[in-house]
Every structure is written in structure tokens, then in C-alpha cells.
Design an enzyme around this catalytic site. Structure first.
Site, PDB file in Angstrom:
ATOM      1  CD  GLU A 141      -2.947  -1.224   2.257  1.00  0.00           C
ATOM      2  OE1 GLU A 141      -2.876  -0.388   3.170  1.00  0.00           O
ATOM      3  OE2 GLU A 141      -3.849  -2.086   2.195  1.00  0.00           O
ATOM      4  CD  GLU A 248      -4.671  -7.988   1.400  1.00  0.00           C
ATOM      5  OE1 GLU A 248      -5.563  -7.266   1.873  1.00  0.00           O
ATOM      6  OE2 GLU A 248      -3.463  -7.764   1.556  1.00  0.00           O
TER       7      GLU A 248
HETATM    8  C1  XIL Z   1      -6.583  -6.285   7.865  1.00  0.00           C
HETATM    9  C2  XIL Z   1      -6.966  -7.439   8.761  1.00  0.00           C
HETATM   10  O1  XIL Z   1      -7.811  -8.282   8.055  1.00  0.00           O
HETATM   11  C3  XIL Z   1      -7.627  -6.931  10.020  1.00  0.00           C
HETATM   12  O2  XIL Z   1      -7.817  -7.978  10.937  1.00  0.00           O
HETATM   13  C4  XIL Z   1      -6.756  -5.841  10.666  1.00  0.00           C
HETATM   14  O3  XIL Z   1      -7.465  -5.275  11.744  1.00  0.00           O
HETATM   15  C5  XIL Z   1      -6.428  -4.756   9.683  1.00  0.00           C
HETATM   16  O4  XIL Z   1      -5.797  -5.337   8.557  1.00  0.00           O
HETATM   17  N1  XIL Z   1      -4.962  -4.708   3.271  1.00  0.00           N
HETATM   18  C6  XIL Z   1      -4.018  -5.547   3.792  1.00  0.00           C
HETATM   19  C7  XIL Z   1      -4.359  -6.398   4.954  1.00  0.00           C
HETATM   20  O5  XIL Z   1      -2.911  -5.669   3.218  1.00  0.00           O
HETATM   21  O6  XIL Z   1      -3.237  -6.660   5.763  1.00  0.00           O
HETATM   22  C8  XIL Z   1      -5.470  -5.813   5.774  1.00  0.00           C
HETATM   23  O7  XIL Z   1      -5.824  -6.758   6.795  1.00  0.00           O
HETATM   24  C9  XIL Z   1      -6.644  -5.486   4.906  1.00  0.00           C
HETATM   25  C10 XIL Z   1      -6.260  -4.477   3.853  1.00  0.00           C
END
Ligand code: XIL
Length: 738
Positions: A141, A248
Site C-alpha cells: 500500500e 486478498e
Molecule cells: C486487515 C486485517 O484483516 C484486520 O484484521 C486488521 O485489523 C487490519 O488489517 N490490506 C491488507 C491487509 O494488506 O493486511 C489488511 O488486513 C486489509 C487491507
């Protein structure tokens, strides 16, 4: 009889298949994440490996979980997933090394150079614990406005590529895990920040950074129409032509039909793509996923939602089972990075292009290098560098390296550069400045903006006014190998200026200095000398050094490169003559000293130990408080650290009253070029000098393995004849010959 047996077998196979993971494609995985913060793999009565064959920890491989306090590494939760993956023989992904989210908050309290040390410690600790990682989200990110690491300055900031800190992160990962698939991962890549995503990844690729694949998080697809989605996938791949992952994926809706519809539209488009290496879903138990109140889950009230039933069926189709992947067997075979020496070049110039290529198991037969359709070089020996003669047609050119291995397979990688109208790059004067020596700041290389300088003007040919993100390069000839100190004449009426020196080499992006604060000199016409020790040695020969203005608003007049002082040991180290460190220098009655040094003040010295042996020290120190302490550490040429002593500084009444404090040195000191680090651990003290006295030589010589049995040696290790009187070494023992 025979027939019955076959039927039984077939039955057995069918029932086994029901419980196998969903994807049986050996080259493309369908993975998922852990559930809940306590890192469940099997969860809510369901067995992870019945469904998924790749695992990404949802939170426990994020930096804040791994290193909650500095130096305290906790891998327990992460190990649960790593061990599970190993047991089931499928990939475990490390998510993520560098991210502006979920990093430890103690990082915010460190200086930029300490942040860099902390990053190295973190990478090293992960490497030590997981030496064989196969897939890593190196940076997450980083698109401006998303969640770029707030400590990015420690990795070199934006710099000349705009993303130097990301290049650096990939280089640091690649050094430690050359065989891992290194991924840049981001969100909203299909919709709002598609162009920014393409541009960012393409800069890394075009610069030749060791990035292998791009990851599209895919959280943003629930209300995305199929045509728009297909076009976005195509556009990104068309621009990058690199392996990709959907990292994701989740469709957050309580509406079973909508979820099913999106799965049907989107999953096959990922899956069929021969450039897609795998899909990881972000959660699977309804009510226990991250997005939209958990309604992206696929198992609801213990039952499969239609999207999951469909997914299982789809994974059994020939299309899904036979889909191709850029990483057969989930492993990276080829690491190929193409690096044109410049991203922009003048017409008719010569542009060196380097291909860095290594294979995990195969042997390279040749590398063909194309610019556009033209084959410009066929290379069979390392280093794979081609000198490309740039023609007169301007515009962006695509470079393609095609690596052919001895088994006849081929692997490709792209890069780009731009040809523009303008001056060829070269030193400002006929001859390049020689170092040690002085560079005039305004005499940066001739050439075009974006090639040898950026965002800078030569002002009156005396000084240069600098803006945020400006940079300028200097072609120099280094006469002597060694550690250098750059002393820059600067003028500034504020104190937030920052600069650093780098070199965009073929093999890596080298940071020669830390990001260093420019002092407030009172006005923009009042020049003072600031000191930037080079943290890596400069090797003799030609270099192109880049002065990066990380935070501008000041002037630079000149840069004087001096070889750092090397102290002989035994002998006296003058504390103020450090070549690297963060200590302040103050005046004493007869010279200079490190002043008002408090915990975390440190300084490093180059030493040449001419006599190996046991030592004692005499430290000239002062302090106005009780309890000041510093440690002395020796860093041998191979990086080994030896703790030498902890010096307790007495309260001398004032910082101007010096006393000599002596003591023994714990370890023997070996011969050779080494570094000595002084690190203050408590209190507030001044350190003027450190005398190192050899009390017993011959310590290392006793154990030297080239000493012949029965022969005699003096304490300096030289062979002497049997009549030699005094202390001698014979058969590894010290004896007195009277
Ligand atoms: C999220 C998790 O799913 C949550 O449990 C945590 O509170 C916040 O992070 N992008 C990413 C992930 O790369 O690591 C994130 O995961 C969601 C967005």
C-alpha cells in the site's frame, strides 16, 4: 472379482477427492488467511487444508506483531501458519515487510538513521527465523494517499526514481531471500488508483528493482461490473507484463446470489490468466472476516454459501485444473531484472543496459536483448551488460530480455527508457573532479533534466537553491579506495532541510550517507560546513554520485570529500574524529571532544590494528552527573562484533574537567583494518580521547596454524632460532627461554 476391486478403488478416490483442497492445479494456488487474531488455521470446526492450499497470516506477520518492542521478536503465532503450511506442503506467505499500517509505534520515536538500523534488524531477524521464505509481500500500500510507510525516509525517501525507498526495500529482501517471489501489493488497483498502481510498479520494473510480481488485493470488487473488471485486469497486465496475484479477494455481501455472481464472473478471469500465479481469499467464515461486518465469509451458520459450492465445482473443471501459471510448482525459477543505466537518455548517446539474471535450478545458455523489435545484443557471459547506441528517434522504448536456458525454456522481462532531445550527460568540466577533493555544487553533470539533475538551477554559478525532491549527479573519479567524509558548505535559515548522497549503480541503489539534517546557519548567504560521513567505502574508479534533496529550502556551495582518519592501534583515538555517528563535537582547552553525549549517542572510528593481543584503555572523559556509561565495541572486517569494555565515567564536577579513566579490555584484539564503535548507554558525558595500550602481544599468534611444530616464535609471531632468550611460543605454548 476384478471388476469389484476397480469400483472400490474408484470409490475411494472419489471420497478422498471430496476432502482434498479445492484447487488441484499443481501450479496455481487457491489460498486463504488465518481466522481471528489468535491465528486459527483450522477454525470453527472446519479444516483449512480441506479447502485451501496456501496460507497468508491475517495479522501475525505484520511488523507490530513480530517486534512489539524493539529487539523483542515474537514468531509464535506466525509459526502456527508456517508449520501448518509446511506440514501440508503448500506455500506460506510473509505479509508484509514494509507497510504504513500495523508497524510498531516505537519506530515513530527514532531518528531516521536509527529507523534504518531498526529496519535492518527486523529484516535480519525475519531472515534468521524464516531463511527459506518462498513468497513475500515486500511493500504494501505505498501509493501516495494509501498507506505508505511513514518511516520511508529511512530507506532513502522518494529520491530520483520517486520510489527509492521501495527499490531499497526490494533490494534488502532480495539480498536475504533471493529465491523468494517478491511482491508489491496494493488495494484499489482495479478501480480508483489503477493508473497510480501501474506507474508505481512500472517504475520499479523499469529501474530493474528485484520485484517479481504484483499483488492486487481485490477487496474492492463487490460492486464492480464484469466488463470494467476484465478491462482493468487486461490494462494492468498489458502495461506490466509481470506475474500477478490476487492477494486478498473477498466479496462482502449478505446476498448469496450477488456473491455467487461475482465469484462466477471474476474468479475464472483470474484463474485462466496464464500470468496469474494464485488467488488468496481474505477470510472464509461468515461473521469472522474483515470487510463489511464479516459478510464476505463463505461458510455461514456451518453451511457452505453458493459461491463456495460453485468454487469447488469450478476448481474441478478442466479449465481450472489445467490453467497455466508463471510459477510452476509455486516456485520461482527465474529472477530476471533489466536495468537501463538511465530511465531517460539523449539522442545518439550510449546507454548501458544490464540484465541481472539467475536461475534457481536451470542453466542460462544466452540472453537476447531487444530494444523495440531490434535485437541489440546476445550475451552468454556475466555481467550481462550491453552498450546500446541510442538512435535519433525520440520517445519511450521498451527493452526486453529473453533468457534461454540449456533445456530450451525461455523467460522474459521488460524495462523501458525514454529518448529525448537534449544534451548528452557527462561531467560538467572536461575532466571529472578527483576524490579526495572538492566538488563545486553548481557543477553537476551536463545533460537533461531528469537525467543528470532535477528541479534545480545553477544560480550565479556560485550556489544552488534547492527544492524538495531536487537531485543532481556528479561524475567523479575516486583515486583511492576508502571511507570518506563529505563536508558540505551549506546555508539555510531553517533547520528542517534534509539531504543524502546515493549512487544508482547497476546492481543496487547505494546510499552513501544517511538522510542528514542541514543545520540552520542563520541566513541563506551565511555558509557553514556540515559533515556527512559516508557509511560505505567508495571504491577507486569512476562513480556518478547523486545528491538528493529530501527536504529543500537551502543552498549548497561545495562538497569536500576527505578520506576518513584511520587511527593506529596501539595508539590514541581522538574522539571527535569519528567517520560515522550522531555525536556532537565541542571544544576543549586544547582541541575537541564528543560533547554532552547521552544514551544512544554513538560514534564510529576506523582503526588499523598493527599488533594483535590483549589491551587496556585510558579514556579521557568528563561528566557533571553520576552514572554516565559508554561501551566500546570492535567491528571486525567481516562484521563480527566484539565487546571490548564498558566504561563508567566518574562525575568530574563539570563537563570541562577531564579525568583519565583506565581499565582492561575484555577480548583480545585481532590485527587488521577494523571499526571501533563507542556507544553511550547512560548519563551525560564528554569523551575526549581513547588510548589503547597493548599489554600482551602474541595472543593470536599462539593459535596461528602456520606455526611449525617444534619451531620457536617471538611474541610478534616471527620465527626465531632455538638460542633466542626471553618469552617464546613453541608448540602453541608460551614459555620462557632463559
Ligand atoms: C486487515 C486485517 O484483516 C484486520 O484484521 C486488521 O485489523 C487490519 O488489517 N490490506 C491488507 C491487509 O494488506 O493486511 C489488511 O488486513 C486489509 C487491507
Amino acid at each position: 472379482m476384478k471388476k469389484t476391486l476397480i469400483t472400490a478403488c474408484a470409490l475411494f478416490l472419489t471420497s478422498a477427492a471430496t476432502f482434498a483442497q479445492l484447487s488441484t492445479n499443481p501450479d496455481k494456488f487457491l489460498g486463504n488467511i488465518t481466522t481471528s487474531y489468535n491465528n486459527d488455521v483450522d477454525t470453527h470446526g472446519f479444516i483449512f487444508s480441506d479447502y485451501w492450499n496456501q496460507i497468508t497470516p491475517e495479522n501475525c506477520t505484520k511488523w507490530d506483531a513480530i517486534e512489539p518492542s524493539r529487539g523483542n521478536f515474537t514468531f509464535g503465532n506466525a509459526d502456527k501458519s508456517a508449520n501448518y503450511a509446511e506440514k501440508h506442503n503448500f506455500p506460506f506467505k510473509y505479509h508484509t515487510l514494509i507497510w504504513g499500517g500495523q508497524y510498531p509505534s516505537w519506530m515513530n520515536n527514532l531518528s531516521t538513521s536509527e529507523q534504518y538500523s531498526a529496519l535492518v534488524e527486523y529484516f535480519d531477524a525475519v531472515k534468521e527465523h524464516y531463511p527459506d521464505l518462498e513468497i513475500i509481500d515486500v511493500v504494501n500500500e505505498a501509493i501516495p494517499g494509501h498507506n505508505p510507510a511513514p518511516y520511508k525516509a529511512a530507506l532513502g525517501g522518494d529520491g530520483r526514481t520517486g520510489y527509492d525507498w521501495i527499490v531499497k526495500a526490494f533490494e534488502m529482501a532480495s539480498e536475504r531471500w533471493p529465491n523468494a517471489i517478491l511482491i508489491y501489493n496494493d488495494f484499489n488497483t482495479f478501480r480508483w488508483q489503477k493508473t497510480e498502481f501501474i506507474n508505481l510498479v512500472r517504475v520499479l520494473r523499469d529501474y530493474g528493482a528485484p520485484i517479481d510480481a504484483y499483488g492486487c488485493q481485490s477487496h474492492d470488487l463487490t460492486d464492480m461490473g464484469s466488463e470494467e473488471f476484465y478491462n482493468a485486469m487486461d490494462e494492468i497486465q498489458g502495461a506490466l507484463k509481470m506475474p500477478m496475484y490476487s492477494t486478498e479477494y473477498d466479496i462482502g455481501t449478505s446476498d448469496d446470489n450477488l456473491q455467487l455472481q461475482r465469484y462466477k464472473e471474476q474468479i475464472p478471469y483470474f484463474w485462466k490468466a496464464d500470468y496469474c500465479a494464485g488467488v488468496t481469499l481474505w477470510g472464509w467464515i461468515y461473521g469472522n472476516t474483515w470487510t463489511t461486518d464479516g459478510n464476505s465469509g463463505l461458510i455461514r451458520d456451518g453451511k457452505e454459501r453458493p459461491a463456495l459450492t460453485w468454487l469447488r465445482e469450478y476448481m474441478q473443471t478442466d479449465e481450472a485444473k489445467n490453467a497455466k501459471s508463471p510459477y510452476p510448482g509455486f516456485k520461482k525459477e527465474a529472477s530476471i531484472y533489466v536495468h537501463p543505466a538511465a530511465m531517460k537518455v539523449a539522442k545518439k548517446d550510449v546507454l548501458p543496459i544490464k540484465v541481472r539474471a539467475t536461475m534457481a535450478t536451470k542453466t542460462i545458455e544466452k540472453i537476447d536483448l531487444y530494444v523495440g523489435d531490434e535485437l541489440v545484443a546476445t550475451m552468454t557471459e556475466e555481467p550481462y551488460i550491453a552498450e546500446y547506441e541510442v538512435g535519433s528517434s525520440t520517445g519511450t522504448k521498451t527493452v526486453k530480455a529473453v533468457v534461454t536456458t540449456t533445456d530450451g525454456s525461455t523467460y522474459e522481462r521488460l524495462a523501458r527508457f525514454t529518448v529525448a532531445n537534449g544534451t548528452k550527460r557527462g561531467p560538467y568540466n572536461e575532466t571529472a573532479p578527483v576524490l579526495p577533493g572538492v566538488i563545486q555544487a553548481e557543477e553537476y553533470d551536463k545533460g537533461m533534466s531528469g537525467v543528470s539533475f532535477n528541479n534545480v538551477l545553477r544560480e550565479n554559478f556560485t550556489t544552488t537553491s534547492l527544492k524538495d525532491g531536487a537531485w543532481m549527479e556528479y561524475t567523479v573519479d575516486v583515486a583511492e579506495d576508502g571511507f570518506y567524509i563529505m563536508e558540505a558548505e551549506v546555508a539555510s535559515k531553517k533547520s528542517d532541510g534534509l539531504l543524502h548522497l546515493s549512487e544508482y549503480g547497476f546492481d543496487d541503489l547505494t546510499f552513501f550517507t544517511n538522510l542528514t539534517e542541514v543545520p540552520n546557519t542563520g541566513s541563506t548567504t551565511e555558509f557553514k560546513t556540515m559533515r556527512c560521513p559516508l557509511i560505505k567505502p567508495l571504491t577507486a574508479g569512476r562513480h556518478i554520485l547523486c545528491l538528493n534533496i529530501d527536504k529543500g529550502g537551502f543552498y549548497v556551495k561545495s562538497m569536500n570529500f576527505k578520506l576518513a582518519t584511520t587511527f593506529d592501534v596501539p595508539g590514541t583515538v581522538e574522539a571527535e574524529d569519528y567517520f560515522n555517528g550522531n555525536a556532537d563535537i565541542v571544544q576543549t582547552a586544547d582541541g575537541y571532544a564528543l560533547g554532552n553525549a547521552t544514551a544512544d549517542t554513538w560514534a564510529e572510528y576506523l582503526v588499523d590494528v598493527t599488533q594483535a593481543g590483549k589491551y587496556s584503555y585510558e579514556a579521557t572523559v568528563s561528566s557533571a552527573v553520576d552514572g554516565s556509561k559508554f561501551s566500546i565495541v570492535l567491528i571486525e572486517s567481516d562484521g563480527t562484533e566484539k565487546s571490548l569494555a564498558t566504561v563508567t565515567v566518574p562525575n568530574t564536577g563539570s563537563n570541562d574537567t577531564y579525568q583519565v579513566k583506565s581499565g582492561k579490555i575484555r577480548n583480545t584484539i585481532p590485527e587488521g583494518q577494523q571499526r571501533l564503535r563507542v556507544k553511550v548507554t547512560a548519563g551525560n558525558c564528554n569523551i575526549d580521547k581513547l588510548k589503547l595500550i597493548c599489554t600482551e602481544t602474541g595472543i593470536d599468534e599462539v593459535t596461528r596454524d602456520d606455526m611449525a611444530a617444534g619451531a620457536s616464535y617471538n611474541l610478534a609471531g616471527q620465527q626465531v632460532d632455538a638460542g633466542y632468550k626471553g618469552i617464546i611460543i613453541r608448540n602453541g605454548k608460551k614459555i620462557i627461554n632463559r
